[in-house]
Each structure stands twice: as C-alpha cells, then as structure tokens.
Design a protein around this motif. Sequence first.
Motif, PDB file in Angstrom:
ATOM      1  N   SER A 339       0.811  -1.214   0.000  1.00  0.00           N
ATOM      2  CA  SER A 339       0.000   0.000   0.000  1.00  0.00           C
ATOM      3  C   SER A 339       0.846   1.267   0.000  1.00  0.00           C
ATOM      4  N   ALA A 340       2.139   1.123  -0.242  1.00  0.00           N
ATOM      5  CA  ALA A 340       3.082   2.243  -0.264  1.00  0.00           C
ATOM      6  C   ALA A 340       3.307   2.831   1.122  1.00  0.00           C
ATOM      7  N   ASP A 341       2.943   2.103   2.179  1.00  0.00           N
ATOM      8  CA  ASP A 341       3.284   2.506   3.539  1.00  0.00           C
ATOM      9  C   ASP A 341       4.697   2.048   3.868  1.00  0.00           C
ATOM     10  N   HIS A 342       5.303   2.704   4.835  1.00  0.00           N
ATOM     11  CA  HIS A 342       6.661   2.346   5.245  1.00  0.00           C
ATOM     12  C   HIS A 342       6.808   2.609   6.731  1.00  0.00           C
ATOM     13  N   PRO A 343       7.807   2.040   7.382  1.00  0.00           N
ATOM     14  CA  PRO A 343       8.032   2.345   8.792  1.00  0.00           C
ATOM     15  C   PRO A 343       8.300   3.830   8.997  1.00  0.00           C
ATOM     16  N   ARG A 344       7.727   4.376  10.038  1.00  0.00           N
ATOM     17  CA  ARG A 344       7.976   5.778  10.399  1.00  0.00           C
ATOM     18  C   ARG A 344       9.187   5.776  11.336  1.00  0.00           C
ATOM     19  N   ILE A 345      10.315   6.144  10.830  1.00  0.00           N
ATOM     20  CA  ILE A 345      11.556   6.114  11.596  1.00  0.00           C
ATOM     21  C   ILE A 345      12.019   7.545  11.825  1.00  0.00           C
ATOM     22  N   GLY A 346      12.301   7.898  13.080  1.00  0.00           N
ATOM     23  CA  GLY A 346      12.762   9.244  13.381  1.00  0.00           C
ATOM     24  C   GLY A 346      11.674  10.274  13.143  1.00  0.00           C
ATOM     25  N   ASP A 347      12.093  11.519  12.943  1.00  0.00           N
ATOM     26  CA  ASP A 347      11.161  12.629  12.773  1.00  0.00           C
ATOM     27  C   ASP A 347      10.504  12.623  11.399  1.00  0.00           C
ATOM     28  N   ASP A 348       9.314  13.192  11.351  1.00  0.00           N
ATOM     29  CA  ASP A 348       8.604  13.413  10.093  1.00  0.00           C
ATOM     30  C   ASP A 348       7.755  14.665  10.257  1.00  0.00           C
ATOM     31  N   SER A 441      26.565  16.062  14.888  1.00  0.00           N
ATOM     32  CA  SER A 441      26.753  16.008  16.336  1.00  0.00           C
ATOM     33  C   SER A 441      25.461  16.155  17.121  1.00  0.00           C
ATOM     34  N   ILE A 442      24.431  16.811  16.549  1.00  0.00           N
ATOM     35  CA  ILE A 442      23.195  16.993  17.309  1.00  0.00           C
ATOM     36  C   ILE A 442      22.158  15.929  16.988  1.00  0.00           C
ATOM     37  N   ALA A 443      22.367  15.136  15.927  1.00  0.00           N
ATOM     38  CA  ALA A 443      21.409  14.079  15.568  1.00  0.00           C
ATOM     39  C   ALA A 443      19.973  14.599  15.680  1.00  0.00           C
ATOM     40  N   ALA A 444      19.717  15.738  15.039  1.00  0.00           N
ATOM     41  CA  ALA A 444      18.507  16.527  15.304  1.00  0.00           C
ATOM     42  C   ALA A 444      17.210  15.757  15.117  1.00  0.00           C
ATOM     43  N   HIS A 445      17.151  14.911  14.101  1.00  0.00           N
ATOM     44  CA  HIS A 445      15.876  14.261  13.787  1.00  0.00           C
ATOM     45  C   HIS A 445      15.851  12.777  14.145  1.00  0.00           C
ATOM     46  N   GLY A 446      16.850  12.320  14.910  1.00  0.00           N
ATOM     47  CA  GLY A 446      16.856  10.942  15.355  1.00  0.00           C
ATOM     48  C   GLY A 446      15.981  10.734  16.578  1.00  0.00           C
ATOM     49  N   HIS A 447      15.614   9.492  16.812  1.00  0.00           N
ATOM     50  CA  HIS A 447      14.863   9.094  18.004  1.00  0.00           C
ATOM     51  C   HIS A 447      15.661   8.047  18.768  1.00  0.00           C
ATOM     52  N   PHE A 481       7.806  11.272  22.515  1.00  0.00           N
ATOM     53  CA  PHE A 481       7.822  10.687  21.183  1.00  0.00           C
ATOM     54  C   PHE A 481       9.234  10.409  20.679  1.00  0.00           C
ATOM     55  N   ARG A 482      10.229  11.000  21.297  1.00  0.00           N
ATOM     56  CA  ARG A 482      11.621  10.696  20.939  1.00  0.00           C
ATOM     57  C   ARG A 482      12.230   9.637  21.865  1.00  0.00           C
ATOM     58  N   SER A 483      11.531   9.278  22.927  1.00  0.00           N
ATOM     59  CA  SER A 483      12.106   8.430  23.966  1.00  0.00           C
ATOM     60  C   SER A 483      12.075   6.954  23.585  1.00  0.00           C
ATOM     61  N   THR A 484      12.830   6.171  24.317  1.00  0.00           N
ATOM     62  CA  THR A 484      12.843   4.727  24.114  1.00  0.00           C
ATOM     63  C   THR A 484      11.483   4.110  24.390  1.00  0.00           C
ATOM     64  N   SER A 496      15.599   6.170  29.087  1.00  0.00           N
ATOM     65  CA  SER A 496      15.868   6.089  27.657  1.00  0.00           C
ATOM     66  C   SER A 496      17.329   5.744  27.416  1.00  0.00           C
ATOM     67  N   GLN A 497      17.563   5.073  26.300  1.00  0.00           N
ATOM     68  CA  GLN A 497      18.953   4.763  25.919  1.00  0.00           C
ATOM     69  C   GLN A 497      19.735   6.048  25.702  1.00  0.00           C
ATOM     70  N   SER A 498      19.137   6.983  24.933  1.00  0.00           N
ATOM     71  CA  SER A 498      19.737   8.286  24.661  1.00  0.00           C
ATOM     72  C   SER A 498      18.899   9.347  25.365  1.00  0.00           C
ATOM     73  N   LEU A 499      19.559  10.385  25.851  1.00  0.00           N
ATOM     74  CA  LEU A 499      18.874  11.408  26.650  1.00  0.00           C
ATOM     75  C   LEU A 499      18.845  12.726  25.891  1.00  0.00           C
ATOM     76  N   THR A 500      17.673  13.323  25.811  1.00  0.00           N
ATOM     77  CA  THR A 500      17.485  14.542  25.036  1.00  0.00           C
ATOM     78  C   THR A 500      18.068  15.760  25.739  1.00  0.00           C
ATOM     79  N   ALA A 501      18.324  16.783  24.921  1.00  0.00           N
ATOM     80  CA  ALA A 501      18.798  18.075  25.430  1.00  0.00           C
ATOM     81  C   ALA A 501      18.102  19.158  24.616  1.00  0.00           C
ATOM     82  N   GLY A 502      16.811  19.284  24.808  1.00  0.00           N
ATOM     83  CA  GLY A 502      16.030  20.193  23.990  1.00  0.00           C
ATOM     84  C   GLY A 502      15.379  19.451  22.842  1.00  0.00           C
TER      85      GLY A 502
END
Length: 675
Positions: A339-348, A441-447, A481-484, A496-502
């Motif tokens: 159906s042209a769907d895909h995993p939603r990975i990281g930010d969108d 270095s900021i991995a801005a759109h990663g989760h 929504f960014r947390s583990t 969380s595995q990784s900890l946010t800073a803003g």
Amino acid sequence: MLIDKFRWYVWRLDAMSSSEIAYRLREQLKRFSFRVRKPGWSRFDVGEGALEVLPALRQSLMSDWPDNVRAHIEKAVQAVIDGRMELLGQSWPAEAVQRYEPSLWFLDPLSGTSWPGAGTYCFDVDYRHSSDKGDVKFVWELNRLQFLHPLAALAFKNHDRELYARVLKIVLAWMQANPPFQGVNWPSGIELSMRLVTIAFVVSCAPGPQDVDLETRRQLRAYVAAHAFWLSRYPSLHSSANNHRVAEGLGLLISGLLCPDLDGADHYLKEGRSILASAPLTQFHSDGTGSEQSPTYAAFTIEMILLGLQIDSEDWLRPVARDRLVSAGRYLHALLDRSADHPRIGDDDEGRVIAMPPIHEDHYVASVLAGLASALAVPSLSPSSREPHLRDLLFRSLDAGVEHPDGVFNYPHGGYTIIRQHVANRSMILTFDHGPLGFLSIAAHGHSDALALWLHLDEHPILVDAGTYLYHSGGAFREHFRSTAAHNTLELGAQSQSLTAGAFNWRHKAEAHQRSVDLGEHWSITGSHDGYKARLGVEHERTIRKTNDGFDVDDRLIGPPTKVPGNIGFLVHPSIKVTQENGVALLSLRDGESILSVTPPAKAILKIVNSDADDSRNLYSAAFGKVEKTSAILIEVPRFLNGSVKTSFSVLRKANIGSAAKAKDLIRCDQPLQD
C-alpha cells in the motif's frame, strides 16, 4: 522559560566543536549588525531586469495531464478558493484565508494569537521557547505559500488569467505584510528556500508575458533578491548542515536562474549547484540509507535534488552521486509495503518541495521514488502503488512500478536490516534498527530507538513507531515521542537509551552496532548498543531470527547481572485489535481476522495497554500535529540474569489462499537489481 533557554544554549554549545563555536560567534555578530536596520523591500529594488521563466517547469505542465492527477489538482485549487486551509492537522479561518489580510501570515491557528510580524527583527522572535502558542511549524507551513503550486499550475494549463491574477495578488499581499527580515517568517533558511520554489512556480506559470506587468515584475525581483541575500548571508553549516543546507542550495540555485543579472547571481548559481551536487554523498550513507535516519527526510532531500536537476540546464550530478541516489532509492523501495506505507523512523514534519495543500499526502516516499525512477532511468525504483500528484507531471514519473523482491537486505552503514518474505501466505516486511542515532553532532531528527523493529503484514502496518506529533511546542510530548518508551525496543530502569537536550539535541547518545548477520535461508541479525553502560553498567544486545512461522526476538544484557527491571514494548497500529488469551497477545484486523500472535518470555509479565488506558505508551501520531491512542504490548521483565529472554512472533495463516508464494533467493543490498 528562562531556565529552559539557558539549558538549551548550554547543551547546544556542548554539541559544537571549537571551530563551530567560532563560526556561531561570527554569525551572531552579523545578526547584530542588521538588527537595527529595517530595509524594507525598497532596499532590494533591483530594477526591471530579468525575471526568467524556468523552461523545464513550463514544459512539464504542457504535457497531457492524467485524469486522476488533474482531479487532485482541481480539488486542491477549489479548497483554497473556498478558504478551506488545513495544514499539519490545523485549520485556518476560511474568511481570513479568502481575504489574505496581513494578520493571516502571523496567525497561530491553535491559540488564535499572532506571532510577531513587521516591527520585530526576525532573530528576536523566540519561536523555540514560546509557551502561549502552537508549534511554529504551523505558521511556517502556511508561509511557504505552497498552496499556490496547484493554483499556478492550473492557471497555466487552462490559460486562466483570472486565477493567475489571484496567485499574484496573494504573493504581493504576503510581501506587503512581511518586509525583509522582520517577523517570524524570516529566521529559518529552509522556509525562505521553499518560498523560492513557490515563486519559481508563479513566474514560470504565467499564461502569457502580459500577465506580469512591469511593476509586479519589479516586486518579484525584489522578492528573489531579498531571499537570496539572506540565504547567502546565514548558511546552515557545521552541525546544522543537514536537509536545511540542501534546501538552501536549491533556493540559491533558483535565485540565480530566475534573476541572472543580480549582483551575486553567479555566486548563487555556483554555490547552489555545489551544495546540491554534494548532497547525495553527504546526506546518504554509502549503502543508501539516509544520514538523518528518517525515510521522509531522505525523500525530501531526494526531491530537492531532483527539482534542481529538472530546472537547471547544467548537468552537475556526478556518476558517484548518481549511484548514491540509486542506492538511496533501493533502500526506500525496500521499506515499502503493497500500500506504499513504510516504517515511520525518526522525525517526520511532512516537509514537501512540490506540494498540493490542503490535500494531505499519505504516501510521499512512494511519490518521490516514482520521480527518481524516471529521472535516473531506473524503472525498478518505481513502487507498485502511489497517490497521483502534481509532482508526477514535473518529474514525468513512471505510470507503473513493481513490488520490491523478497530477500534479506542488510545496510550496515545506515544500520538497518529489512527482511521481506512470505510467511503463512502473508507478505511480511520486518525492519530492524542497529545503527546510529542520527546525523552530525546533534542528531537533530533521530529518536532513541536503537534495536527497535517495525512489522508490516500484507498491506497492514502492525508494529509501528509512535511518530513525531510536534517539534518546538511539544514539551513533554516531544520528549516522549523521541524516547525509548515510544519505540519497539527494551527500556531499562524506566530510562531512555539516549537522553534529550532540547527539542533537537541530545546530551547522551547511545552507540549502536551490528554484531553479526546471517543472510542465509535461516537468517539472523544481532545488534547491540551501549546506551545504558555508563549509567547501569550493561549493554543491550538483541537478536532477531527466522522461525518456521515468523521470527523470535532475543534480548539480553551484556555485563554483570542487574536487578534493574526492563520493559520490552511493542506499539500496535490503531487499525489492529489486541487481546490477551492464555498468556499470549493476539492481534487481529478490525474485521476479526487474526493476523499475529506474540508469546512473551518465560517468567515475564504480559500487559496490554488498550486505547482507553491513561498511559503515554499507547500514544500514536499518524501525522504532524495529530495524536491519538492505540494499543501497546508491554512485556515486563522484573530483572535480567544470565542468558536472554525470548519473545516469539507467529504470523497466522491467511484464510482461503493457496500455497504461499515461493520466496526468492536472498540477496544483499549491494547486489544491484536488474532493470
């Protein structure tokens, strides 16, 4: 609020190198030097010179329009004329949309209040920490003016001068309300670049030369000159050199093409071409995965490159960059289901280069892939299904595509393995993340999703990502929504595995690695991450392996035995019902057909968090600005000892279907598909 701002600056500085800090200081001095100036559009009055039509845009719209594409364009146009403006899940007042009064461009549709406009220097607008308004993305989305794309295209195709006059009137109304560098709509370069895409449409879609009089031409040239000047003055470099930098390259290229007689036009062309030419190599790993991890951001970057190639007569795409784009296309194609769907990975954030608002586009990646397949003459990149779109005309997208072949596709640099095979008469797509958090270095759109997995069966997303929901105004929602806890992996000790800073930064980043991979008939993949090592003394290792009726997931901790409890979570798509029967989670379609069973590890506690529960773990955002509740499967492990805990996933046989399709030979992603 002041504390939040102070923390943000501290964490942002911590992510910078010494050279970047020096660059940022110089940038602040440049910003300060312009702070007291209010140049207005007259500062950028460059006379009545060239305002070039971009022939490729015009020629692509001259071709025959498929009926379904025309219907979608006409639907979008009528919605705008009627004042029905819905963007990113928010609606603007119809009367305000139809009148295009100055206040429209600063209206926050969520709170009904206004963002700062003329009279406030753009860099004085605190859009990151505003607590009394909705996300700044809402006001920016309207001010990209992308709702003019279908209007301009239809005006040109139908030779409708009245509709085209409306388009020009809206652009001039925007200019009157938004003098250069004043207000909320000027601080972000990517927003300026997307507006330049819009102006390229407007200029190139004039039904005839008489439809843009000399005064309007002069004003549009000032529009281009101001945008290009600001883009060139404040480039996104160092840790900001992600998709924003690619957008700036496209904006500079458009500026040089539209107004080749501008002072600096040669520089704009050279810089724009250089940025776009290098983007395939900087924005994608060597195996084709997007450096920002998000499939939609990868598609957004590809679309910017494709548009640059389309409108420029100079061919600046080197063979090595072309090959990287082909690899990127193959990776994205491997993610798509029927159906042209895909995993939603990281930010969108639902960013588009060519857009048709207010119609919501659900299958953006597939649409861009169809354009990429045509532009690079690689038909196998075109997906088997997609939505009709204006983009199809511009990129001359292929009418038909193909479903990606079965196999196990390993992407070691980007850190994903995609398993496509038939199980119990069903088409299964299983995606496993064993790669980096994000880009630069900021991995801005990663989760914080290391070792997460996503599952699609047939045309149904089953185990899904929680999504994005909001950016700057998200607060606790952005954190969640960014947390583990919002991803299909192990959360240890409620941390969380990784900890946010803003909203776009991290103060602790988990490092994930692929430990081993067997791509044979009895496939297995093992990955690990060190996100908990410094705090809890252990690494998390996960193995997924094939079984006769699905797959097993083995989780173990490497290090000394720990009494810290763990939660293994799996978020379920809202279209799927979850029940618990005899200690097993049973997943069913809404029509009652059972599709998957999940058997927890021995001595673990199985819990089902249903959509009526007051629990953040069941939150799901299907689109930016929207959130709903769904079901989640939680497996509580009181404490990890030696060995691993195994969760088994069994695909349930599809009824009334003959023998399962024979799986094709398993192949590696670096083995090219035959075209």
